[in-house]
Design an enzyme around this catalytic site. Structure first.
Site, PDB file in Angstrom:
ATOM      1  N   TYR A 187     -14.210   9.171  -3.615  1.00  0.00           N
ATOM      2  CA  TYR A 187     -13.217   8.107  -3.449  1.00  0.00           C
ATOM      3  C   TYR A 187     -12.061   8.321  -4.413  1.00  0.00           C
ATOM      4  O   TYR A 187     -12.235   8.372  -5.630  1.00  0.00           O
ATOM      5  CB  TYR A 187     -13.869   6.762  -3.710  1.00  0.00           C
ATOM      6  CG  TYR A 187     -13.106   5.573  -3.178  1.00  0.00           C
ATOM      7  CD1 TYR A 187     -13.387   5.060  -1.913  1.00  0.00           C
ATOM      8  CD2 TYR A 187     -12.129   4.934  -3.929  1.00  0.00           C
ATOM      9  CE1 TYR A 187     -12.706   3.949  -1.421  1.00  0.00           C
ATOM     10  CE2 TYR A 187     -11.446   3.833  -3.453  1.00  0.00           C
ATOM     11  CZ  TYR A 187     -11.743   3.337  -2.196  1.00  0.00           C
ATOM     12  OH  TYR A 187     -11.062   2.240  -1.718  1.00  0.00           O
TER      13      TYR A 187
ATOM     14  N   TYR B 166      -5.416   5.731   3.508  1.00  0.00           N
ATOM     15  CA  TYR B 166      -6.194   4.783   2.702  1.00  0.00           C
ATOM     16  C   TYR B 166      -6.842   3.783   3.643  1.00  0.00           C
ATOM     17  O   TYR B 166      -6.215   2.831   4.092  1.00  0.00           O
ATOM     18  CB  TYR B 166      -5.281   4.078   1.694  1.00  0.00           C
ATOM     19  CG  TYR B 166      -5.981   3.009   0.883  1.00  0.00           C
ATOM     20  CD1 TYR B 166      -6.955   3.352  -0.046  1.00  0.00           C
ATOM     21  CD2 TYR B 166      -5.669   1.659   1.035  1.00  0.00           C
ATOM     22  CE1 TYR B 166      -7.598   2.382  -0.797  1.00  0.00           C
ATOM     23  CE2 TYR B 166      -6.302   0.685   0.297  1.00  0.00           C
ATOM     24  CZ  TYR B 166      -7.266   1.049  -0.625  1.00  0.00           C
ATOM     25  OH  TYR B 166      -7.904   0.086  -1.360  1.00  0.00           O
TER      26      TYR B 166
END
Length: 388
Positions: free
Chosen positions: A297, A341
């Protein structure tokens, strides 16, 4: 699952379908329309229909309720529905919830989804606005009056301590950004397709919240991503080789807050991700040397380094050198810095593609993929394995 022993979930469920909308800066559509499109695409990818689905999982932040998405896509009765809190920290946990439902017999086919207009709508980067009173808001009240209004500013505090502790300069974060953009440059689905960067580009980008520069920060994206989870047995009868969920874990550390855990004894690590790492290694029986591709991430570059250190790929303070070495193929879709995103859900999809052998930046012979969810918050992680 106990944090002290292996669980029995590993190997009982698999991801069998992935689907997404286009990733854009202005979708021109409602978040419900994005969610429905992604769900339909994931079911088609799996070779399943809406009639097969009896479970749904999403994020507490998602504005499209499970029953509404079910109506929009023709899904009928639901025997399981669940939501996971903490923003991007929920990404891998949605798959864990689905696997729990399948493994316990509560549902047979579960769809996980996340859809939002983050660029044209909410824009997390604009800072905290119109927050309703809550216990979380009280915690933020210790930081907001001093100008720490955005996720970048919250992460900058920990990043500065990390650099100070290990005698490093902000330029070390550039290795993460360059790696992500190199992969995004060859990914047609990525926003930064065809636009790689250099370390010099990173160092020249403007400050956002020192020591974070513009190229240390992820994008803001409109879009949707969905995943389909079912039993390993059923997965073997479907269209694609299954991505078996070898291990799934969640973690919240001591003195945990949502992005502002500044009162811990040490700000240079991510204890919640360390907990996830221990659980994943214990349950899967694997170690860092067994991982073929890492989908880590990357909302902000510093926390990629600390995640790799928490998982034991390298020692504390050595994350930048590890990334620069290329020892682990990292964020081969471009990550949130380069592709989109989507609160980490597009990263889970990339891991599935790698294990199927269909990724645009394919790692030859990839059999084990590590996926992590949002950091700085209670978080989650997955180890997926190929069955082909």
């Amino acid at each position: 699952m106990s944090a002290r022993q292996a669980d029995s979930l590993g190997g009982r469920a698999a991801v069998v379908g992935i689907g997404a909308t286009e990733f854009s800066k202005d979708s021109g559509r409602s978040e419900l329309a994005l969610a429905a499109e992604a769900v339909r695409a994931a079911l088609a990818d799996a070779g399943l229909t809406a009639a097969d689905v009896d479970g749904m999982v999403t994020f507490t932040m998602d504005t499209s309720p499970e029953i509404t998405v079910a109506q929009a896509t023709g899904i009928g009765e639901l025997s399981f529905f669940s939501r996971v809190h903490y923003g991007g920290g929920a990404a891998c946990a949605t798959v864990q919830q689905a696997a729990l439902a399948v493994g316990s017999g509560l549902a047979e086919v579960v769809v996980c989804y996340r859809a939002f207009n983050e660029r044209s709508g909410r824009r997390f980067g604009s800072g905290v606005q119109r927050r309703e009173p809550s216990a979380e808001g009280v915690a933020l009240g210790w930081a907001l009056p001093f100008g720490l209004l955005t996720p970048a500013s919250w992460v900058a505090m920990a990043a500065r301590r990390y650099l100070h502790t290990y005698g490093l300069e902000p330029e070390v974060f550039g290795h993460v950004a360059v790696t992500a953009r190199r992969h995004a440059a060859t990914n047609p689905a990525a926003h930064f397709h065809g636009r790689p960067i250099t370390l010099a580009d990173h160092a020249a980008s403007r400050w956002i919240a020192e020591p974070l520069r513009l190229l240390d920060c992820c994008q803001e994206t409109d879009g949707g991503q969905a995943l389909v989870v079912t039993s390993v047995e059923r997965a073997r009868t479907l269209r694609h080789p299954p991505a078996v969920i070898a291990a799934a874990a969640q973690g919240a550390g001591r003195a945990q807050e949502q992005m502002t855990s500044f009162y811990r004894d040490d700000l240079t690590g991510l204890p919640e991700m360390g907990l996830v790492a221990r659980q994943l290694w214990r349950t899967s029986g694997l170690s860092p040397g067994d991982i073929d591709v890492g989908i880590v991430y990357d909302h902000f570059t510093p926390f990629v380094l600390t995640q790799l250190e928490e998982f034991g790929f390298c020692r504390p303070g050595e994350g930048a050198g590890f990334v620069a070495s290329g020892a682990l193929p990292l964020n081969t879709h471009g990550g949130q810095l380069g592709e989109a995103y989507l609160h980490g859900m597009n990263g889970v999809a990339e891991a599935v593609r790698q294990l199927r052998g269909t990724a645009v930046n394919q790692v030859a012979g990839a059999r084990h993929a590590l996926v992590t969810a949002g950091t700085g918050v209670p978080t989650s992680g997955l180890i997926l394995r190929a069955e082909r």
